[in-house]
Design an enzyme around this catalytic site. Structure first.
Site, PDB file in Angstrom:
ATOM      1  N   ASN A 121       0.807  -1.230   0.000  1.00 45.54           N
ATOM      2  CA  ASN A 121       0.000   0.000   0.000  1.00 45.54           C
ATOM      3  C   ASN A 121       0.839   1.278   0.000  1.00 45.54           C
ATOM      4  OD1 ASN A 121       0.664  -0.778   2.684  1.00 45.54           O
ATOM      5  ND2 ASN A 121      -0.926   0.571   3.484  1.00 45.54           N
ATOM      6  N   GLU A 216       3.808  -4.665  12.225  1.00 50.33           N
ATOM      7  CA  GLU A 216       2.973  -3.484  11.989  1.00 50.33           C
ATOM      8  C   GLU A 216       1.759  -3.941  11.196  1.00 50.33           C
ATOM      9  OE1 GLU A 216       3.421  -0.780  13.455  1.00 50.33           O
ATOM     10  OE2 GLU A 216       5.490  -0.977  14.125  1.00 50.33           O
ATOM     11  N   CYS A 250      -3.386   1.680   6.442  1.00 49.10           N
ATOM     12  CA  CYS A 250      -3.679   0.907   7.661  1.00 49.10           C
ATOM     13  C   CYS A 250      -4.192   1.769   8.800  1.00 49.10           C
ATOM     14  CB  CYS A 250      -2.437   0.135   8.104  1.00 49.10           C
ATOM     15  SG  CYS A 250      -1.004   1.187   8.433  1.00 49.10           S
ATOM     16  N   GLU A 340     -11.139  -5.170   8.929  1.00 53.34           N
ATOM     17  CA  GLU A 340     -10.639  -3.926   8.356  1.00 53.34           C
ATOM     18  C   GLU A 340     -11.025  -3.840   6.880  1.00 53.34           C
ATOM     19  OE1 GLU A 340      -6.339  -1.599   7.935  1.00 53.34           O
ATOM     20  OE2 GLU A 340      -6.401  -3.736   8.440  1.00 53.34           O
TER      21      GLU A 340
END
Length: 464
Positions: A121, A216, A250, A340
């Protein structure tokens, strides 16, 4: 045959990295600093190419690429270059009376060989940011860029090859098989950015060798808006934070929790701000990114089935386009509210009493980010203190990552460990305690026989 070749390549990378590390070159702070300076200059020289590569991968505009990929990386590099000597110094600490006489210190020691697995991303930034910390701390490193952004992956390989000596930093391109073979090797540290599901795979692989990790990850990031919020400004900041990078961020707001009395005003303001940002038809806007591939497009498109739209909902699979979309009060058990979203779809939920907020947020794991929009500062701070999350903002979104003095990372299901700024140096450093004991005096209390020392031992805590 192909699998054996991949395993051999992964094994060869680790071997070459260990040989380079054992040569002692990376222990020299001057060597590390020179390497980072070369990286800085190479990124400056090839910044336009980097932006073009990201554009080809998923239509990210030059401005967004500069903001979130190259300039962010350059700022991190500059800060690290300026502080690396200070961060690397041995740190003296006050000795304990129990060890009198002594001088105590913490030595800053690299772990060794580091594996960095980067996501798609923010394909350049999120490969380079951990690399900077790993190199600054004196490690060798192998970057596994995402195969979903091949153009950016290729330029990362070219930059690394131009900047670093063989064995110091290497790039391993490829898909899942390459990642699996790299994870099967014994590394001294693993840094992973990506989904929770893959993060669990990485964690299990690391456990086989007791390798420390930073994960992460992500989560369902809530955004609470109360009736006192500045609605137009809130809408503008929400549109930027949610639709930046096509929603594939994110720490983007994942769903809105809006006080019912201002819902209509907020929705209207968001529509206006989307038009200001991307025009009447965002598909024609040069500033609106695309979904990274058709698999991700299909996943997101399925979330729209049966949902009530407040805005958007237009999709085009051939173009991997999903318009900025607001959903009206989706069911909490619906597909869009399970995990998500990671795309330009934003559910709008309403509340009248704060306990309704808690009921919704408590359904999910600890998120990576958390946002509150309110003019009631005390209330906003109280809400921030009430919930566990990685990091967040009051009256804005995403911008907490811009301060290199703030750690960035998740908690619980949204991640392990934090980095940025000095934290990036620290996570790739073993802080080794050393006591240098004097020889001119030796208090005998600790030595046997103990028979006459029991009463004295009951007060020995005062010496620690």
């Amino acid at each position: 045959m192909k699998t054996m070749q991949l395993e051999a390549n992964a094994s060869a990378i680790v071997k070459e990295q260990r040989l380079f590390f054992n040569s002692g070159k990376t222990k020299d702070v001057t060597f590390r600093k020179a390497s980072l300076k070369r990286l800085y200059q190479e990124i400056i020289a090839r910044e336009t190419e980097i932006c073009e590569a990201v554009k080809r991968d998923f239509n990210k505009s030059e401005f967004e690429a500069l903001l979130s990929e190259t300039q962010f990386t350059l700022a991190e590099l500059k800060h690290t270059i300026n502080h690396i000597k200070k961060w690397s110094r041995r740190k003296s600490v006050l000795p304990s009376l129990a060890n009198f006489p002594s001088s105590d210190a913490i030595y800053k020691e690299p772990y060794g060989s580091v594996l960095v697995i980067a996501p798609w991303n923010y394909p350049f930034n999120l490969a380079m940011a951990p690399l900077i910390g790993a190199v600054a701390a004196g490690n060798t490193a192998c970057i596994k860029p995402s195969e979903l952004t091949p153009n950016t992956s290729a330029i990362i390989r070219e930059i690394v090859t131009a900047v670093f000596e063989p064995g110091h930093v290497q790039v391993a391109e490829g898909g899942v098989e390459v990642a699996q073979d790299l994870l099967a090797q014994r590394w001294d540290y693993i840094f992973f950015t990506g989904s929770v599901q893959v993060g669990k795979i990485v964690y299990k692989a690391a456990a086989e060798h007791l390798t420390p990790v930073t994960l992460e990850l992500g989560g369902k990031n809530p955004c609470i808006i109360d009736a006192t919020a500045n609605i137009q400004l809130t809408a503008r900041r929400l549109v930027w934070g949610k639709f930046l990078n096509g929603g594939q961020t994110c720490i983007a707001p994942d769903y809105l929790l809006v006080e019912r009395s201002v819902k209509d005003d907020l929705v209207k303001a968001i529509r206006e701000e989307v038009t200001k940002a991307y025009g009447e038809d965002p598909q024609r806007s040069p500033d609106y990114p695309r979904i990274v591939n058709k698999k991700q497009f299909d996943r997101l498109n399925a979330m729209l089935d049966g949902e009530s739209l407040l805005m958007g909902g237009v999709t085009n699979r051939d173009d991997r386009y999903i318009a900025p979309t607001l959903l009206d009060e989706p069911d909490l058990d619906s597909e869009v509210m399970k995990d998500e979203i990671f795309g330009p779809i934003l559910p709008v939920l309403t509340w009248d009493k704060e306990k309704e907020i808690h009921h919704i947020i408590s359904r999910y794991e600890k998120p990576l980010a958390f946002y509150v929009f309110s003019r009631k500062t005390r209330k906003a701070k109280r809400i921030m203190s009430q919930y566990n999350f990685g990091g967040g903002c009051i009256n804005d979104t995403i911008i907490h990552i811009a301060n290199k003095r703030l750690p960035f990372g998740g908690v619980g299901n949204s991640g392990i460990g934090a980095y940025h700024g000095k934290k990036s140096f620290d996570i790739f450093t073993h802080h080794k305690p050393v006591v240098n004991r004097g020889t001119w005096m030796d208090v005998p209390i600790r030595y046997a026989p103990y028979s006459k020392k029991t009463n004295l031992a009951k007060h020995i805590r005062k010496l620690f």
